[in-house]
Scaffold this motif. Structure first.
Motif, PDB file in Angstrom:
ATOM      1  N   LEU A  15       0.851  -1.184   0.000  1.00  0.00           N
ATOM      2  CA  LEU A  15       0.000   0.000   0.000  1.00  0.00           C
ATOM      3  C   LEU A  15       0.891   1.239   0.000  1.00  0.00           C
ATOM      4  CD1 LEU A  15      -2.748  -0.942   2.620  1.00  0.00           C
ATOM      5  CD2 LEU A  15      -2.838  -1.172   0.132  1.00  0.00           C
ATOM      6  N   GLU A  16       0.736   2.047  -1.045  1.00  0.00           N
ATOM      7  CA  GLU A  16       1.458   3.320  -1.110  1.00  0.00           C
ATOM      8  C   GLU A  16       0.529   4.409  -0.589  1.00  0.00           C
ATOM      9  OE1 GLU A  16       3.875   6.114  -4.331  1.00  0.00           O
ATOM     10  OE2 GLU A  16       2.354   4.700  -5.004  1.00  0.00           O
ATOM     11  N   VAL A  17       0.879   4.979   0.542  1.00  0.00           N
ATOM     12  CA  VAL A  17       0.021   5.959   1.188  1.00  0.00           C
ATOM     13  C   VAL A  17       0.453   7.359   0.757  1.00  0.00           C
ATOM     14  CG1 VAL A  17      -0.880   6.797   3.378  1.00  0.00           C
ATOM     15  CG2 VAL A  17      -0.250   4.389   3.127  1.00  0.00           C
ATOM     16  N   ILE A  18      -0.441   8.061   0.086  1.00  0.00           N
ATOM     17  CA  ILE A  18      -0.180   9.411  -0.393  1.00  0.00           C
ATOM     18  C   ILE A  18      -0.977  10.375   0.471  1.00  0.00           C
ATOM     19  CG2 ILE A  18      -0.337  10.976  -2.365  1.00  0.00           C
ATOM     20  CD1 ILE A  18      -0.250   8.492  -4.152  1.00  0.00           C
ATOM     21  N   SER A  19      -0.291  11.370   1.043  1.00  0.00           N
ATOM     22  CA  SER A  19      -0.944  12.253   2.005  1.00  0.00           C
ATOM     23  C   SER A  19      -0.619  13.706   1.712  1.00  0.00           C
ATOM     24  CB  SER A  19      -0.498  11.894   3.427  1.00  0.00           C
ATOM     25  OG  SER A  19      -1.001  12.818   4.366  1.00  0.00           O
ATOM     26  N   ASP A  20      -1.477  14.600   2.220  1.00  0.00           N
ATOM     27  CA  ASP A  20      -1.217  16.030   2.114  1.00  0.00           C
ATOM     28  C   ASP A  20      -0.094  16.461   3.043  1.00  0.00           C
ATOM     29  OD1 ASP A  20      -3.323  16.299   0.321  1.00  0.00           O
ATOM     30  OD2 ASP A  20      -4.787  16.546   1.913  1.00  0.00           O
ATOM     31  N   GLU A  21       0.176  15.657   4.060  1.00  0.00           N
ATOM     32  CA  GLU A  21       1.232  16.007   5.010  1.00  0.00           C
ATOM     33  C   GLU A  21       2.598  15.917   4.340  1.00  0.00           C
ATOM     34  OE1 GLU A  21       1.007  13.803   8.641  1.00  0.00           O
ATOM     35  OE2 GLU A  21      -1.171  13.663   8.545  1.00  0.00           O
ATOM     36  N   LEU A  22       3.461  16.875   4.664  1.00  0.00           N
ATOM     37  CA  LEU A  22       4.797  16.874   4.080  1.00  0.00           C
ATOM     38  C   LEU A  22       5.586  15.654   4.542  1.00  0.00           C
ATOM     39  CD1 LEU A  22       5.731  20.664   4.350  1.00  0.00           C
ATOM     40  CD2 LEU A  22       4.983  19.392   2.331  1.00  0.00           C
ATOM     41  N   GLU A  23       5.438  15.301   5.806  1.00  0.00           N
ATOM     42  CA  GLU A  23       6.121  14.127   6.344  1.00  0.00           C
ATOM     43  C   GLU A  23       5.055  13.212   6.964  1.00  0.00           C
ATOM     44  OE1 GLU A  23       9.281  15.089   8.965  1.00  0.00           O
ATOM     45  OE2 GLU A  23      10.345  16.326   7.504  1.00  0.00           O
ATOM     46  N   LEU A  24       4.767  12.153   6.278  1.00  0.00           N
ATOM     47  CA  LEU A  24       3.734  11.231   6.734  1.00  0.00           C
ATOM     48  C   LEU A  24       4.347  10.200   7.679  1.00  0.00           C
ATOM     49  CD1 LEU A  24       0.818  10.145   6.487  1.00  0.00           C
ATOM     50  CD2 LEU A  24       1.632   8.728   4.594  1.00  0.00           C
ATOM     51  N   ASN A  25       3.814  10.110   8.882  1.00  0.00           N
ATOM     52  CA  ASN A  25       4.254   9.108   9.849  1.00  0.00           C
ATOM     53  C   ASN A  25       3.267   7.951   9.807  1.00  0.00           C
ATOM     54  OD1 ASN A  25       4.842   7.565  12.178  1.00  0.00           O
ATOM     55  ND2 ASN A  25       5.781   9.353  13.157  1.00  0.00           N
ATOM     56  N   LEU A  26       3.656   6.878   9.103  1.00  0.00           N
ATOM     57  CA  LEU A  26       2.736   5.752   8.927  1.00  0.00           C
ATOM     58  C   LEU A  26       2.396   5.080  10.244  1.00  0.00           C
ATOM     59  CD1 LEU A  26       4.130   4.121   5.666  1.00  0.00           C
ATOM     60  CD2 LEU A  26       2.157   5.607   5.922  1.00  0.00           C
TER      61      LEU A  26
END
Length: 445
Positions: A262-273
């Motif tokens: 799963l490739e998680v694309i987020s609006d956050e600059l640094e995504l903490n999965l």
């Protein structure tokens, strides 16, 4: 285009009627003209398109010139002669030809009317005179009734490369055994044989292959195992193409294994999965067989034997091994809210990637009043994702929330008043980058 369809229906109707009538006069005519070869011989001289260089999505018309190389007018042979217009193998228009007098000086211009909208690429256009064969072959030579040309509109569209990557770990050599399988086609899905491709891994050419007669290719190689994601890319050597890029993951797949990435694309600059609270609920072959639940939440309920953490988290990818040769139904949740779902067969040594867009740009604010419109303060608003309290104006702060995945899964929230009264909101939907104000009215007891 509606007008063209009406003309086509009228033409076919006329042809049907005329064919029924023609048998009665054709015998007399054949006696009168028997032995006269090509007495009405139509010749399609040339075809072209207008506009010559159409803009994107501009309607295109096919024109042509026709003359009668015989010795009698066409109406003396048949009162219905049709013209068929074929674009890239598909019949798109049928029109009627007017009476054509003998002699090249009496030639006529034919026109299809607008029959397709232009996009960049090559178009094979075929025009066929006497499409329904209403002129006898004794009179009309079919060999000069067809003209086919290839027209290039705009820039030549690049070829499309699609590929799958299969990876298997060799524990004896500590290498990844890589197989690349794919095919090449144009924008019309026509396969491209004998095309030279380059296979690049980390910008290094690993080898070259040629597509077979079906436009397919296969390439095998090995690379040292690495604990990072490595990019594999295929592109054509001498032609314009849309290259295909695939990741090779640092996961050790064996026989009968595949993986979900799963490739998680987020609006956050640094995504903490690890703090995203993402859960994938997986069913194997049908909804009756729950394979398991995989989550980033480290504090999940350990008593739930179907719940586990992902095998690997790297970059913005969450990866988990799964038995191969099964069809899986995958539902993806974030903070208890569904954000994506898909169904796919997982083949042996294949890593199925799926991009999941996580956006919290939607906002919601609650306004709490009584039935007289008086604002109510210190009211707690709750649902399973967030909670907030109203101020003296009966308003909460704007709350960042996930957009709804589907309108069939609306939000609801409950308002808890200071006296313990609970009032539920009406269901509401919040779209991405939308701000929604929801009013909850306290009814009198």
């Amino acid at each position: 285009m509606y007008y063209n369809h009406v003309i086509r229906l009228v033409a076919i109707s006329i042809i049907t009627i005329s064919l029924g009538i023609q048998s009665s006069f054709a015998l007399t005519e054949s006696v009168d003209l028997f032995g006269t070869i090509n007495s009405a011989d139509l010749v399609l001289n040339d075809i072209w398109i207008e506009p010559e260089n159409p803009k994107n999505r501009e309607a295109v018309t096919v024109h042509g010139t026709v003359y009668n190389a015989g010795i009698i007018p066409t109406e003396a042979v048949s009162n219905v002669v049709t013209i068929g217009y074929i674009v890239n193998g598909e019949l798109v228009e049928i029109s009627l030809l007017e009476n054509v007098l003998p002699g090249i000086e009496n030639g006529v211009k034919i026109s299809s009317g607008p029959i397709f909208d232009a996009i960049s690429g090559n178009y094979v256009i075929t025009v066929i005179l006497n499409y329904h064969d209403t002129l006898s072959h004794l009179r009309d030579n079919p060999g000069n009734n067809i003209v086919q040309k290839v027209f290039q509109i705009g820039e030549k569209a690049p070829l499309l490369i699609s590929s799958n990557v299969y990876q298997k770990y060799n524990d004896r050599t500590n290498e990844q055994e890589i197989r690349v399988e794919g095919e090449i086609a144009d924008i019309f899905q026509e396969v491209q044989k004998n095309k030279d491709l380059r296979i690049k891994i980390e910008d290094t050419i690993r080898g070259k292959v040629i597509t077979d007669t079906h436009g397919r290719f296969t390439f095998d190689t090995t690379i040292p195992f690495d604990d990072r994601i490595i990019e594999m890319q295929t592109n054509l050597e001498n032609e314009s193409s849309i290259s295909d890029s695939k990741p090779i993951f640092p996961i050790k797949l064996q026989d009968k294994q595949s993986a979900l990435a799963l490739e998680v694309i987020s609006d956050e600059l640094e995504l903490n999965l690890d703090r995203s609270d993402i859960t994938a609920v997986i069913f194997q072959d049908s909804y009756e067989n729950l394979f398991g639940k995989i989550t980033t939440n480290k504090n999940y309920n350990r008593q739930d034997t179907t719940m586990n953490n992902f095998d690997l988290s790297i970059g913005n990818f969450l990866i988990n091994k799964m038995p191969s040769d099964h069809e899986y139904i995958v539902e993806i949740y974030m903070k208890g809210r569904i954000v994506d779902a898909f169904q796919r067969v997982f083949q042996e040594n294949e890593v199925i990637t799926r991009s999941v867009s996580i956006s919290e740009t939607a906002k919601v604010q609650f306004k709490i009043t009584d039935k007289n419109g008086t604002p109510q303060d210190n009211v707690v608003i709750e649902n399973w994702i967030y909670s907030a309290s109203t101020n003296s104006e009966g308003l909460t702060e704007w709350i960042n929330t996930l957009p709804n995945f589907t309108s069939n899964e609306p939000y609801v929230a409950k308002a808890i008043f200071p006296d313990g009264t609970i009032v539920w909101s009406e269901p509401f939907v919040v779209n991405e980058q939308e701000s929604v104000s929801v009013e909850i009215i306290m009814e009198a007891n």
